[in-house]
Design a protein around this motif. Structure first.
Motif, PDB file in Angstrom:
ATOM      1  N   LEU A 130     -13.853   4.982   0.453  1.00 13.36           N
ATOM      2  CA  LEU A 130     -12.792   4.546   0.427  1.00 13.36           C
ATOM      3  C   LEU A 130     -11.450   5.930   0.615  1.00 13.36           C
ATOM      4  O   LEU A 130     -10.554   5.139   2.073  1.00 13.36           O
ATOM      5  CB  LEU A 130     -11.650   3.369  -0.541  1.00 13.36           C
ATOM      6  N   ASP A 131     -11.783   6.740   0.524  1.00 10.95           N
ATOM      7  CA  ASP A 131     -10.441   7.984  -0.112  1.00 10.95           C
ATOM      8  C   ASP A 131     -11.693   8.878   0.922  1.00 10.95           C
ATOM      9  O   ASP A 131     -11.460   9.810   0.358  1.00 10.95           O
ATOM     10  CB  ASP A 131      -9.898   8.012  -0.700  1.00 10.95           C
ATOM     11  N   ARG A 178      -6.299   2.789  -9.843  1.00  6.02           N
ATOM     12  CA  ARG A 178      -6.220   3.996  -8.841  1.00  6.02           C
ATOM     13  C   ARG A 178      -5.563   3.953  -7.922  1.00  6.02           C
ATOM     14  O   ARG A 178      -4.804   4.800  -6.415  1.00  6.02           O
ATOM     15  CB  ARG A 178      -7.855   4.809  -8.187  1.00  6.02           C
ATOM     16  N   HIS A 185      -3.337   5.578  -0.424  1.00  7.38           N
ATOM     17  CA  HIS A 185      -3.897   3.936  -0.246  1.00  7.38           C
ATOM     18  C   HIS A 185      -3.510   3.030   0.612  1.00  7.38           C
ATOM     19  O   HIS A 185      -2.608   2.355   0.625  1.00  7.38           O
ATOM     20  CB  HIS A 185      -4.358   3.995  -1.272  1.00  7.38           C
ATOM     21  N   PRO A 237       0.763  -0.804  -0.044  1.00  9.32           N
ATOM     22  CA  PRO A 237      -0.371   0.425   0.093  1.00  9.32           C
ATOM     23  C   PRO A 237       1.018   1.741  -0.106  1.00  9.32           C
ATOM     24  O   PRO A 237       1.805   1.104   0.755  1.00  9.32           O
ATOM     25  CB  PRO A 237      -0.599  -0.185   1.006  1.00  9.32           C
ATOM     26  N   TYR A 282      -5.305   1.015  -5.575  1.00  9.07           N
ATOM     27  CA  TYR A 282      -5.175   0.099  -4.171  1.00  9.07           C
ATOM     28  C   TYR A 282      -4.531  -1.069  -4.515  1.00  9.07           C
ATOM     29  O   TYR A 282      -4.713  -1.417  -5.506  1.00  9.07           O
ATOM     30  CB  TYR A 282      -6.183   0.389  -3.934  1.00  9.07           C
TER      31      TYR A 282
END
Length: 288
Positions: A273-274, A79, A51, A47, A81
């Motif tokens: 997620l973000d 993106r 992220h 990671p 991840y």
């Protein structure tokens, strides 16, 4: 106790989920035992600072670790991840179609898989994204198996959080050859998902959520499998419930499409997620 009409409801659920399977199944060569995963399930992935948590994708009933995620997994990989997906709830002699076993046992499989992902990536926590049963089953892991200490957020796409009534779907049975035969198999994962089942009752006793986990539910008003669709929504202090048509009024996605191809829904997954870098989700999100 199961509702009095549970047998009829299980027939309805089987028909509906066979529809899901038919819509998400690709030719045999592309199934989970042989297909490349286009950048996900890469255990050398580390990671990034942007992220910092791996994303674990949890398929729905009759799904598997590949077919359910042919669009969303690459969408997230592109993106930045680290993305992983598991198979769970397998029944002996039933290939490809998973998520049929007892859901508490499936949650144990998720527990083992998350530990494997965290060990490989070195991350202290993961984020979970699930479709249908895959958006509901992780709540058992969080609530009863210690998962809350290992999970930052759970994003459920069309999850049957409070079970389902599946109004009228018994009429689909004649359209799916083999559906009636499937009913002769022991499929506890179907009975567990019925509204009022012992599993659903226990899952929701004492509240829908556990402290420390961020919850997002993304639902469509055209859902024909998890009905009524509003039963998908959760109550709690750290919950974001989203109806797809509030973001894009002309989005006609139903239960299958919202979890497998709908990029408006996927944009909202990315926002969940973000959240620090979230952008408005609109009909134009299909090109993002």
């Amino acid at each position: 106790m199961l509702p009095r009409n549970w047998k009829r409801a299980v027939r309805s659920l089987t028909a509906a989920l066979l529809l899901t399977a038919a819509a998400t199944t690709v030719p045999a060569a592309a199934h989970a035992d042989s297909a490349p995963t286009s950048g996900w399930n890469n255990y050398s992935c580390k990671p990034s600072a942007a992220h910092p948590r791996p994303v674990v994708l949890v398929h729905g009933t009759f799904g598997n670790s590949v077919d359910n995620w042919l669009v969303l997994a690459p969408y997230l990989v592109n993106r930045g991840y680290c993305v992983f997906s598991l198979d769970y709830g397998q029944l002996p002699g039933v290939p490809f179609f998973n998520g049929l076993g007892p859901i508490d046992k499936s949650a144990g499989q998720l527990d083992t898989f998350v530990d494997k992902v965290l060990a490989a990536t070195g991350a202290p926590k993961a984020d979970l994204v699930g479709h249908s049963q895959g958006g509901m089953m992780p709540r058992y892991y969080l609530k009863f198996l210690g998962g809350a200490a290992k999970v930052n957020s759970l994003v459920g796409i069309a999850p049957d959080n409070h079970g389902t009534t599946l109004n009228g779907l018994t009429n689909l049975l004649p359209y799916f050859p083999g559906a009636a035969d499937l009913l002769t198999l022991a499929t506890p994962g179907l009975a567990d998902q019925m509204a009022g089942s012992p599993f659903i009752t226990r899952l929701n006793q004492g509240g829908d959520t556990v402290p420390g986990v961020h919850y997002t539910v993304i639902a469509t008003k055209y859902d024909e499998v998890v009905t009524p669709y509003a039963t998908q929504f959760l109550s709690g202090p750290d919950v974001h419930n989203v109806k797809l048509q509030d973001l894009c009024a002309v989005d006609l996605s139903e239960h299958v499409a919202i979890g497998t191809i709908d990029r408006v829904a996927f944009h909202e997954v990315a926002n969940a997620l973000d959240p620090a870098h979230a952008t408005p989700t609109t009909c134009a999100s299909v090109i993002s």
